[in-house]
Write a protein that holds these residues in place. Structure first.
Motif, PDB file in Angstrom:
ATOM      1  N   THR A 188      83.866  38.741 -33.613  1.00  0.00           N
ATOM      2  CA  THR A 188      83.899  39.083 -32.192  1.00  0.00           C
ATOM      3  C   THR A 188      82.523  39.550 -31.727  1.00  0.00           C
ATOM      4  OG1 THR A 188      86.203  39.758 -32.447  1.00  0.00           O
ATOM      5  CG2 THR A 188      85.073  40.483 -30.453  1.00  0.00           C
ATOM      6  N   VAL A 189      82.069  38.980 -30.611  1.00  0.00           N
ATOM      7  CA  VAL A 189      80.749  39.290 -30.057  1.00  0.00           C
ATOM      8  C   VAL A 189      80.921  39.742 -28.610  1.00  0.00           C
ATOM      9  CG1 VAL A 189      78.406  38.433 -29.622  1.00  0.00           C
ATOM     10  CG2 VAL A 189      79.761  37.488 -31.519  1.00  0.00           C
ATOM     11  N   LYS A 190      80.182  40.795 -28.229  1.00  0.00           N
ATOM     12  CA  LYS A 190      80.268  41.344 -26.875  1.00  0.00           C
ATOM     13  C   LYS A 190      78.901  41.213 -26.203  1.00  0.00           C
ATOM     14  CE  LYS A 190      83.283  44.594 -29.179  1.00  0.00           C
ATOM     15  NZ  LYS A 190      83.385  45.946 -29.762  1.00  0.00           N
ATOM     16  N   ILE A 191      78.843  40.464 -25.114  1.00  0.00           N
ATOM     17  CA  ILE A 191      77.588  40.209 -24.414  1.00  0.00           C
ATOM     18  C   ILE A 191      77.490  41.151 -23.209  1.00  0.00           C
ATOM     19  CG2 ILE A 191      76.151  38.483 -23.259  1.00  0.00           C
ATOM     20  CD1 ILE A 191      76.590  37.893 -26.207  1.00  0.00           C
ATOM     21  N   ARG A 192      76.680  42.194 -23.331  1.00  0.00           N
ATOM     22  CA  ARG A 192      76.523  43.192 -22.273  1.00  0.00           C
ATOM     23  C   ARG A 192      75.489  42.696 -21.265  1.00  0.00           C
ATOM     24  NH1 ARG A 192      76.443  48.686 -26.089  1.00  0.00           N
ATOM     25  NH2 ARG A 192      78.695  48.652 -26.579  1.00  0.00           N
ATOM     26  N   THR A 193      75.997  42.196 -20.156  1.00  0.00           N
ATOM     27  CA  THR A 193      75.187  41.433 -19.213  1.00  0.00           C
ATOM     28  C   THR A 193      74.552  42.302 -18.137  1.00  0.00           C
ATOM     29  OG1 THR A 193      76.802  39.682 -19.550  1.00  0.00           O
ATOM     30  CG2 THR A 193      75.220  39.373 -17.775  1.00  0.00           C
ATOM     31  N   GLY A 194      73.304  41.979 -17.794  1.00  0.00           N
ATOM     32  CA  GLY A 194      72.623  42.622 -16.673  1.00  0.00           C
ATOM     33  C   GLY A 194      72.860  41.838 -15.395  1.00  0.00           C
TER      34      GLY A 194
END
Length: 305
Positions: free
Chosen positions: A163-169
């Motif tokens: 599982t990967v979490k992409i913390r987006t700007g």
């Protein structure tokens, strides 16, 4: 050779559309979860789901090798009433839960589950500290929302799925995203910095963000959270001046007072009046390379005909 299948939730949105095109270019087959009936094409299969009633066509999940999870109510679309806050949080939790229920019921193991998150996890505050993925989450609404969002992914991890979490700007792109609301004003040469203008604005070009999702499904060593934003010193004043310059003029209006923005937006004004710096070291350590690291180049590309 059988193509690897990527299932996208939120695939009909700004990021989802661009990501779908990129995945097809890279040789994947794409499935999209949609609330509305849509006609399949040679390259895209559509499946119905309704998070509010917890309905989903299970075949969408069962045929997938990867899931890219973008679904969730737009955090900047409406004022943050108590009801709206509930919708923002539950849309993220319940959509994950719906996909999880199919995976668990059918003992389906994906190669990866990659989910959107946001740099809002670090809070609606100002400061020069550079936030890394190890920075503690904030206790305000943005921080709490992102914690609940990422926490819903724990169930996916329990199924032994990477599982990967992409913390987006702030996402910059042509005809949509963050720029869509700014351009009508700036094109009339009426652009101005907001509030103090000192709040940082971690940004990312939509092409880099979509490439990051592709990188995440292809790179089996990636797991956990990754910041998806350029680590530079762009604050609201710098951003506003750069956007005006790309459009061919210099800012001439004074900053828009913070109290006016708060009157217009309510508590949601925190989105534009606060901002923190974030580090991109972790994602770059995986071999990912940003195409757009300079704001003026990113904006020129977004504004190109």
């Amino acid at each position: 050779m059988i193509k690897r299948n990527v299932l996208i939730s939120g695939g009909s949105g700004f990021i989802g559309k661009r990501l779908t095109s990129l995945l097809i270019q890279k040789g994947y087959s794409v499935s999209i979860l949609s609330r509305n009936e849509k006609q399949n094409t040679a390259e895209i299969s559509y499946y119905k789901w309704d998070v509010s009633t917890q309905f989903i066509e299970e075949d969408a999940v069962l045929k997938a090798d990867y899931v890219i999870h973008l679904a969730g109510e737009n955090i900047a679309e409406k004022r943050w009433t108590k009801k709206r806050k509930y919708e923002i949080i539950t849309s993220r939790e319940q959509s994950t839960q719906l996909i999880y229920s199919v995976l668990k019921k059918n003992n389906k193991v994906l190669e990866a589950f990659v989910s959107a998150s946001a740099i809002g996890i670090y809070g609606a505050v100002n400061g020069a500290e550079i936030c890394t993925e190890e920075t503690p989450p904030a206790n305000d609404f943005l921080g709490y929302t992102c914690q609940k969002w990422e926490g819903s992914l724990d169930f996916i991890e329990y199924l032994h799925i990477r599982t990967v979490k992409i913390r987006t700007g702030l996402v910059l792109g042509k005809d949509d995203g963050f720029l869509k609301k700014l351009l009508p004003v700036f094109k009339r040469r009426l652009g101005a910095a907001l509030g103090s203008g000192n709040q940082y604005m971690p940004w990312i070009h939509v092409d880099d963000l979509c490439n990051m999702y592709c990188h995440a499904i292809a790179n089996s060593s990636m797991v956990g959270p990754y910041n998806a934003a350029i680590n530079d010193n762009t604050n609201n004043t710098i951003f506003s001046k750069t956007l005006a310059k790309v459009l061919g003029y210099s800012l001439w209006l004074p900053n828009v007072p913070a109290f006016l923005i708060k009157l217009a937006m309510g508590e949601m004004a925190k989105i534009v009046l606060t901002g923190r710096r974030v580090s991109s070291d972790k994602i770059e350590s995986t071999g990912f390379q940003f195409k757009y690291k300079k704001l003026d180049e990113a904006l020129k590309d977004c504004l190109a005909k």
